[in-house]
Design a protein around this motif. Structure first.
Motif, short mmCIF file in Angstrom:
data_model
loop_
_atom_site.label_atom_id
_atom_site.label_comp_id
_atom_site.label_asym_id
_atom_site.label_seq_id
_atom_site.Cartn_x
_atom_site.Cartn_y
_atom_site.Cartn_z
N GLN A 52 6.65 -3.25 -1.37
CA GLN A 52 6.65 -2.12 -2.30
C GLN A 52 5.61 -1.08 -1.91
OE1 GLN A 52 9.33 -2.52 -4.32
NE2 GLN A 52 9.32 -4.48 -3.22
N MET A 53 4.46 -1.54 -1.40
CA MET A 53 3.33 -0.63 -1.13
C MET A 53 3.16 -0.27 0.33
SD MET A 53 0.49 -2.15 -3.81
CE MET A 53 0.67 -3.87 -3.33
N GLY A 54 3.73 -1.07 1.24
CA GLY A 54 3.59 -0.77 2.66
C GLY A 54 2.39 -1.47 3.28
N TRP A 55 2.27 -1.32 4.59
CA TRP A 55 1.26 -2.05 5.34
C TRP A 55 -0.16 -1.72 4.90
CZ3 TRP A 55 2.51 -6.22 7.58
CH2 TRP A 55 3.73 -6.37 8.26
N ILE A 56 -0.51 -0.46 4.82
CA ILE A 56 -1.90 -0.08 4.58
C ILE A 56 -2.33 -0.41 3.15
CG2 ILE A 56 -3.54 1.83 4.47
CD1 ILE A 56 -2.06 3.13 6.79
N VAL A 57 -1.61 0.14 2.18
CA VAL A 57 -1.99 -0.06 0.78
C VAL A 57 -1.82 -1.52 0.37
CG1 VAL A 57 -1.50 0.59 -1.61
CG2 VAL A 57 -1.43 2.32 0.18
N GLY A 58 -0.71 -2.14 0.79
CA GLY A 58 -0.45 -3.51 0.41
C GLY A 58 -1.54 -4.46 0.87
N LEU A 59 -1.92 -4.37 2.15
CA LEU A 59 -2.94 -5.28 2.67
C LEU A 59 -4.33 -4.94 2.11
CD1 LEU A 59 -1.81 -5.61 6.40
CD2 LEU A 59 -1.42 -7.17 4.50
N THR A 60 -4.58 -3.66 1.86
CA THR A 60 -5.86 -3.26 1.26
C THR A 60 -6.02 -3.83 -0.13
OG1 THR A 60 -5.91 -1.19 2.54
CG2 THR A 60 -7.30 -1.30 0.57
N VAL A 61 -4.95 -3.76 -0.93
CA VAL A 61 -4.99 -4.29 -2.30
C VAL A 61 -5.18 -5.81 -2.26
CG1 VAL A 61 -3.62 -4.66 -4.40
CG2 VAL A 61 -3.64 -2.41 -3.30
N LEU A 62 -4.46 -6.48 -1.37
CA LEU A 62 -4.58 -7.94 -1.26
C LEU A 62 -6.00 -8.34 -0.89
CD1 LEU A 62 -3.04 -10.63 -1.31
CD2 LEU A 62 -2.52 -10.28 1.12
N LYS A 225 9.67 3.89 -7.33
CA LYS A 225 8.74 3.32 -6.35
C LYS A 225 7.35 3.16 -6.96
CE LYS A 225 6.76 3.92 -1.75
NZ LYS A 225 7.06 2.54 -1.33
N MET A 226 6.93 4.17 -7.73
CA MET A 226 5.62 4.12 -8.36
C MET A 226 5.51 2.90 -9.29
SD MET A 226 3.89 6.80 -11.05
CE MET A 226 5.07 6.33 -12.33
N TRP A 227 6.54 2.70 -10.13
CA TRP A 227 6.52 1.57 -11.06
C TRP A 227 6.58 0.24 -10.31
CZ3 TRP A 227 4.68 2.41 -15.54
CH2 TRP A 227 4.92 3.60 -16.22
N SER A 228 7.33 0.20 -9.23
CA SER A 228 7.40 -1.03 -8.43
C SER A 228 6.05 -1.35 -7.80
CB SER A 228 8.46 -0.89 -7.33
OG SER A 228 9.75 -0.80 -7.88
N CYS A 229 5.33 -0.32 -7.36
CA CYS A 229 4.00 -0.53 -6.79
C CYS A 229 3.04 -1.07 -7.84
CB CYS A 229 3.46 0.77 -6.20
SG CYS A 229 4.27 1.29 -4.67
N PHE A 230 3.14 -0.54 -9.05
CA PHE A 230 2.29 -1.05 -10.14
C PHE A 230 2.59 -2.52 -10.41
CE2 PHE A 230 1.90 3.43 -12.21
CZ PHE A 230 1.02 3.80 -11.21
N ALA A 231 3.89 -2.86 -10.47
CA ALA A 231 4.27 -4.26 -10.70
C ALA A 231 3.79 -5.14 -9.56
CB ALA A 231 5.78 -4.36 -10.85
N ALA A 232 3.81 -4.62 -8.33
CA ALA A 232 3.34 -5.39 -7.17
C ALA A 232 1.86 -5.72 -7.29
CB ALA A 232 3.61 -4.62 -5.88
N ILE A 233 1.08 -4.79 -7.84
CA ILE A 233 -0.35 -5.05 -8.07
C ILE A 233 -0.50 -6.25 -9.01
CG2 ILE A 233 -2.47 -4.15 -9.11
CD1 ILE A 233 -1.58 -1.36 -8.16
N GLY A 234 0.35 -6.31 -10.04
CA GLY A 234 0.31 -7.44 -10.96
C GLY A 234 0.63 -8.76 -10.29
N ASN A 235 1.59 -8.74 -9.37
CA ASN A 235 1.94 -9.95 -8.63
C ASN A 235 0.78 -10.43 -7.77
OD1 ASN A 235 5.18 -10.81 -8.43
ND2 ASN A 235 4.80 -8.80 -9.30
N ILE A 236 0.07 -9.50 -7.14
CA ILE A 236 -1.09 -9.89 -6.34
C ILE A 236 -2.21 -10.40 -7.24
CG2 ILE A 236 -2.89 -9.02 -4.79
CD1 ILE A 236 -0.80 -7.12 -3.61
#
Length: 462
Positions: A52-62, A225-236
């Motif tokens: 949902q967030m892509g390589w940079i944002v996704g791995l940074t958040v994780l 996409k924005m809402w999916s990214c927010f939900a992805a933060i919750g999953n992490i």
């Protein structure tokens, strides 16, 4: 409900072997459950989250969640004992001893809501994995295009029936063997997922990925996409929310050991190991599935073969969750039972233990725990939405339990001024995590609302 502690046992009666009890009259502790709680089913959602967030944002958040959790867990471990040296048996006890008042009550509401939610989520996840086992056999026999969908409900009921039996184990300390097995299972299914992802990548069957994740199209708007990214933060966040039972786990550390030192070391090691697995599962899962990564990368059927390995991985998930359910349910059981014993101290139904061979049976425990498991089973059948439910649990728990309370208690314990550089930094960190939790909660709630619009009651299938 004003519950002061869980897993409380009566002090030893005269004639009992005093060597079996700690200085406060509680049974001696024998071990910890940290890996079972640290590495959980949240790992299954990380490929989807990064997609949902892509390589940079996704791995940074994780990575950010990993560092924050490791830091605040060390703060929380220092709060296991109160200023006078007495043990805090559960998270709420620690909050009460350091903060008291409204914060203590708020902690109780959030913690027990989360614990109940996790047990519901684990009922859903286990059923999906059990269904995936049957689907593996179906696809192998009839081909990948065959309709192998099944109802989740019989498997949720099966999980509930087994949990009714396991739940009769009196307390947390007697589940070390189950916790050990669950920890092995979590490593095993994560490793299988990694191996399958690598095989798919090297076989050049993987889908395209991108720096920004799932692309915006005519059928997938920027708002979605924005809402999916927010939900992805919750999953992490859910994957890193073990702090909710950190004090309860710390209370199982072997008697005589320096609890704070042992727990800090265990937390750091556990989180480092889990982060390696999370990064690998997220990175390799996304590399294998691309922007179409399924919500659960072992049950979403990006993998079909070898079917026996898919079946084995989902069996490991189910076994892990049979134990993990108890890690999160036992504090709820103990809290209610402790309150009832204090409220009705002379009631034999509530307090009397009956011997059945080598087993100890309490009638209230049998009834109450069975009712609880039935409740979580029914809710799991009514709300079988894996990713959005997991994301909401992560949003609810992460800021208050993994960040806010550890920071607040540590500042009181260490006498840190809110206006000092250190105090200011801690409050900024807490505020940042609050914003992240609110965004994650909003995204997950929106996803649940959308899912409910098309969901037919008790007709969950996967």
């Amino acid at each position: 409900m004003n519950v002061e502690s869980s897993n409380i046992e009566a002090p030893p009666v005269p004639g009992n072997d005093a060597s079996k009890f700690d200085e406060d009259g509680h049974p001696k502790r024998t071990g910890a459950h940290i890996i079972t709680a640290v590495i959980g089913s949240g790992v299954l959602t990380l490929a989807w989250a990064i997609a949902q967030m892509g390589w940079i944002v996704g791995l940074t958040v994780l990575l950010a969640f990993s560092i924050i959790t490791m830091f605040t867990s060390t703060l929380l471990a220092d709060c296991y004992r109160a200023a006078d040296g007495t043990r805090n048996y559960v998270y709420k006890d620690a909050v009460k001893s350091y903060l008291g008042g409204i914060k203590y009550k708020f902690c109780g509401v959030v913690q027990y809501s989360y614990l109940v939610g996790v047990t519901i989520g684990y009922s859903i996840t286990t059923a999906i994995s059990l269904v995936a086992m049957k689907k593996s056999l179906c696809f192998h026999k009839h081909g990948h295009n065959h309709d192998c969908t099944l109802s989740n409900n019989p498997f949720i009921v099966l999980f509930g029936l087994i949990q009714i039996v396991i739940s009769q184990v009196p307390n947390f300390h007697e589940l070390a063997f189950l916790s050990f097995i669950a920890a092995i299972m979590s490593f095993s299914y994560a490793s299988i997922g990694l191996g399958l992802s690598i095989a798919k990548i090297t076989g050049k069957k993987h889908a395209p990925t991108s720096i920004t994740g799932k692309p915006i199209t005519d059928s997938y708007s920027a708002e979605e996409k924005m809402w999916s990214c927010f939900a992805a933060i919750g999953n992490i966040a859910f994957a890193y929310a073990f702090a909710v039972v950190l004090i309860e786990i710390q209370d199982t550390i072997r008697s005589g050991a320096p609890e704070s030192k042992v727990m800090k070391r265990a937390s750091v090691v556990g989180i480092l190991i889990s982060t390696v697995f999370y990064m690998l599962c997220g990175v390799l899962g996304y590399a294998a599935f691309g922007n179409a990564a399924p919500g659960n990368f072992l049950t979403g059927y990006g993998f079909y073969d070898p079917y026996w390995l898919i079946l084995t991985a989902n069996l490991f998930i189910a076994i892990h969750l049979f134990g993990a359910y108890q890690v999160f349910a036992q504090p709820v059981f103990g809290a209610v039972e402790g309150w009832c014993r204090r409220r009705w101290p002379g009631n034999t139904f509530v307090s009397k233990e009956h011997k059945l061979g080598r087993l100890r049976v309490n009638l209230f425990r049998v009834v109450w725990r069975s009712v609880y498991v039935v409740f979580t089973t029914l809710v799991a059948m009514l709300l079988p939405f894996f990713n959005d439910f997991v994301g909401l649990l992560g949003a609810i728990s992460f800021w208050p339990l993994a960040v806010f309370f550890p920071i607040e208690m540590y500042m009181v314990r260490a006498k840190i001024s809110r206006w000092s550089c250190r105090g200011f930094f801690l409050q900024v960190l807490s505020g940042f995590c609050l914003v992240a939790s609110l965004l994650a909660g909003a995204g997950s709630i929106r996803g649940l609302v959308h899912s409910l619009r098309t969901f037919e009651l008790l007709q969950s299938r996967s």
